[in-house]
Design an enzyme around this catalytic site. Structure first.
Site, PDB file in Angstrom:
ATOM      1  N   ASP A  25      -6.832   2.145  -0.733  1.00 27.45           N
ATOM      2  CA  ASP A  25      -5.729   2.970  -0.222  1.00 27.45           C
ATOM      3  C   ASP A  25      -5.405   4.123  -1.183  1.00 27.45           C
ATOM      4  OD1 ASP A  25      -3.801   3.723   1.571  1.00 27.45           O
ATOM      5  OD2 ASP A  25      -2.305   2.278   0.892  1.00 27.45           O
ATOM      6  N   ARG A  29      -3.212  10.749  -0.386  1.00 28.93           N
ATOM      7  CA  ARG A  29      -2.333  11.207  -1.469  1.00 28.93           C
ATOM      8  C   ARG A  29      -3.131  11.855  -2.595  1.00 28.93           C
ATOM      9  NH1 ARG A  29       0.740   5.671  -1.785  1.00 28.93           N
ATOM     10  NH2 ARG A  29      -0.932   5.184  -0.309  1.00 28.93           N
ATOM     11  N   TRP A  30      -4.294  11.303  -2.867  1.00 31.56           N
ATOM     12  CA  TRP A  30      -5.165  11.875  -3.917  1.00 31.56           C
ATOM     13  C   TRP A  30      -5.481  13.331  -3.580  1.00 31.56           C
ATOM     14  CZ3 TRP A  30      -9.956  14.150  -4.183  1.00 31.56           C
ATOM     15  CH2 TRP A  30     -10.583  14.177  -5.432  1.00 31.56           C
ATOM     16  N   SER A  70      -8.482   0.285   9.741  1.00 32.54           N
ATOM     17  CA  SER A  70      -7.746  -0.822  10.354  1.00 32.54           C
ATOM     18  C   SER A  70      -7.537  -0.566  11.844  1.00 32.54           C
ATOM     19  CB  SER A  70      -6.389  -0.994   9.661  1.00 32.54           C
ATOM     20  OG  SER A  70      -5.508   0.044  10.053  1.00 32.54           O
ATOM     21  N   THR A  71      -7.182  -1.617  12.570  1.00 30.97           N
ATOM     22  CA  THR A  71      -6.887  -1.448  14.004  1.00 30.97           C
ATOM     23  C   THR A  71      -5.694  -0.504  14.189  1.00 30.97           C
ATOM     24  OG1 THR A  71      -5.673  -3.540  13.813  1.00 30.97           O
ATOM     25  CG2 THR A  71      -7.805  -3.645  14.894  1.00 30.97           C
ATOM     26  N   ASN A  73      -5.198   2.156  12.239  1.00 29.51           N
ATOM     27  CA  ASN A  73      -5.541   3.520  11.813  1.00 29.51           C
ATOM     28  C   ASN A  73      -5.864   4.465  12.981  1.00 29.51           C
ATOM     29  OD1 ASN A  73      -7.073   2.402   8.709  1.00 29.51           O
ATOM     30  ND2 ASN A  73      -5.068   3.345   9.013  1.00 29.51           N
ATOM     31  N   ARG A 193      -5.448  -4.047  -4.207  1.00 30.82           N
ATOM     32  CA  ARG A 193      -4.979  -2.917  -3.382  1.00 30.82           C
ATOM     33  C   ARG A 193      -4.572  -1.781  -4.306  1.00 30.82           C
ATOM     34  NH1 ARG A 193      -1.777  -2.345   2.227  1.00 30.82           N
ATOM     35  NH2 ARG A 193      -1.804  -0.081   2.293  1.00 30.82           N
TER      36      ARG A 193
HETATM   37  C1  IPE Z   1      -4.787   0.087   4.994  1.00 31.28           C
HETATM   38  O1  IPE Z   1      -4.309   1.302   4.550  1.00 31.28           O
HETATM   39  C2  IPE Z   1      -6.069   0.286   5.743  1.00 31.28           C
HETATM   40  C3  IPE Z   1      -7.188   0.771   4.949  1.00 31.28           C
HETATM   41  C4  IPE Z   1      -7.208   0.952   3.664  1.00 31.28           C
HETATM   42  C5  IPE Z   1      -8.371   1.042   5.691  1.00 31.28           C
HETATM   43  P1  IPE Z   1      -3.200   2.093   5.359  1.00 31.28           P
HETATM   44  O2  IPE Z   1      -2.913   3.315   4.574  1.00 31.28           O
HETATM   45  O3  IPE Z   1      -3.631   2.303   6.769  1.00 31.28           O
HETATM   46  O4  IPE Z   1      -1.984   1.072   5.364  1.00 31.28           O
HETATM   47  P2  IPE Z   1      -0.441   1.325   5.571  1.00 31.28           P
HETATM   48  O5  IPE Z   1      -0.293   2.105   6.855  1.00 31.28           O
HETATM   49  O6  IPE Z   1       0.059   2.107   4.409  1.00 31.28           O
HETATM   50  O7  IPE Z   1       0.169  -0.040   5.631  1.00 31.28           O
HETATM   51  C1  IPE Z   2      -7.065   4.854   2.727  1.00 29.69           C
HETATM   52  O1  IPE Z   2      -6.419   5.994   2.268  1.00 29.69           O
HETATM   53  C2  IPE Z   2      -8.198   5.178   3.677  1.00 29.69           C
HETATM   54  C3  IPE Z   2      -7.954   4.766   5.056  1.00 29.69           C
HETATM   55  C4  IPE Z   2      -6.920   4.173   5.512  1.00 29.69           C
HETATM   56  C5  IPE Z   2      -9.009   5.091   5.992  1.00 29.69           C
HETATM   57  P1  IPE Z   2      -5.253   6.655   3.114  1.00 29.69           P
HETATM   58  O2  IPE Z   2      -5.854   7.637   4.061  1.00 29.69           O
HETATM   59  O3  IPE Z   2      -4.416   5.616   3.748  1.00 29.69           O
HETATM   60  O4  IPE Z   2      -4.465   7.416   1.991  1.00 29.69           O
HETATM   61  P2  IPE Z   2      -2.880   7.545   1.871  1.00 29.69           P
HETATM   62  O5  IPE Z   2      -2.322   6.161   1.887  1.00 29.69           O
HETATM   63  O6  IPE Z   2      -2.430   8.349   3.043  1.00 29.69           O
HETATM   64  O7  IPE Z   2      -2.671   8.236   0.575  1.00 29.69           O
HETATM   65 MG    MG Z   3      -2.775   4.617   3.134  1.00 30.23          MG
END
Ligand code: IPE
Ligand code: IPE
Ligand code: MG
Length: 265
Positions: A25, A29-30, A70-71, A73, A193
């Site tokens: 995760d 943000r990065w 994830s489901t 996403n 995480r």
């Molecule tokens: C969890 O990250 C899913 C993956 C890393 C693929 P999310 O960024 O989707 O989770 P939430 O929405 O912050 O809980």
């Molecule tokens: C995790 O990084 C990758 C996926 C969920 C596919 P994020 O895209 O959730 O990154 P943040 O949480 O928005 O920074």
């Molecule tokens: Mg995220």
């Protein structure tokens, strides 16, 4: 042959987790921190994953399961979802030769039926091609949700019971475990995480019941060898009791559980 030369001293090679699960995760943000589009974070995140797989190989950790999509996403903007699915497809094509060379076996968990056919084809191809590799078993969770996984198993078992093929009394934890998508693997010992969030976001809820949880503020694209090492050191300091009084003095089967001493506060 495994190389242990790059392993820093304080890690005990005999107590490494046999299966590490990772919620990768913080890609968005990065990128945002650098004034870049979120896609740049996802691309950089893929590089971090490659390095993590190398670490597992170097240090002799046989199984790694990562959460890629994830489901939930699907709720993201269409452009981001489309970008991610294309990125997965491209990565599978680009990385297959290296995975072959380094003995990585690739599997996938999740509802794959909802994914674009071109991606599914690439997934099938890389799975088949790496089936007999034995160094690291990398499982990628794509369109994965633990609640969906467990619900699907309940439906399947209920159908079998309704048809008279299964006695409800035979539904045990073992049977349910065997029905999981991840059935060929031991349950994870360690969950990592990144990005500072402290939640599971619907990842491996059943399988993580006794995993050690490790949260770090490091954003996924910055999670490198040193960061993984730190997570493993933290894991090795944990006292995994599994409900017993002490992990170091496991109770002999059949021996009575020592009386609980009331806590003096
Ligand atoms: C969890 O990250 C899913 C993956 C890393 C693929 P999310 O960024 O989707 O989770 P939430 O929405 O912050 O809980
Ligand atoms: C995790 O990084 C990758 C996926 C969920 C596919 P994020 O895209 O959730 O990154 P943040 O949480 O928005 O920074
Ligand atoms: Mg995220």
């Amino acid at each position: 042959m495994l190389r242990f030369s790059s392993l820093p001293a304080p890690l005990d090679l005999h107590c490494l987790p046999q299966h590490v699960a990772v919620i990768m995760d913080g890609n968005g943000r990065w990128a945002t921190e650098r004034g870049l589009p979120r896609a740049a974070g996802h691309r950089q995140g893929a590089k971090a994953l490659k390095e993590l797989v190398r670490c597992c190989k170097d240090w002799g950790i046989p199984a790694l399961t990562v959460y890629a999509f994830s489901t939930e996403n699907w709720r993201r903007p269409t452009e981001e979802v489309d970008f991610l699915l294309l990125l997965f497809e491209r990565l599978l094509r680009q990385e297959l030769a290296e995975m072959q060379q380094s003995g990585v076996k690739l599997s996938f968990v999740g509802d794959l039926s909802a994914l674009p056919p071109a991606l599914r084809q690439e997934m099938q191809r890389s799975h088949n091609a790496t089936l007999h590799n034995q160094q690291v078993h990398l499982t990628v969770a794509i369109n994965y949700g633990s609640r969906a996984e467990i619900t699907q198993i309940c439906r399947q078992l209920a159908e079998q019971a309704q048809q008279g093929r299964l006695n409800p009394a035979e539904i045990t934890e073992e049977l349910l475990s065997e029905c999981l998508n991840t059935t060929s693997l031991p349950h994870p010992d360690l969950l990592i995480r990144t990005s500072g969030e402290m939640r599971l976001s619907n990842f491996l809820l059943w399988q993580l019941a006794y995993a050690e949880l490790y949260f770090t503020r490091i954003l996924w694209p910055d999670f490198d060898r040193a960061a993984f090492y730190e997570a493993l050191v933290s894991y090795q300091r944990r006292d995994r009791r599994f409900g017993q009084v002490s992990a170091s003095q496991p109770r002999v089967a059949g021996q009575p559980i020592p009386a609980l001493v009331s806590a003096d506060r």
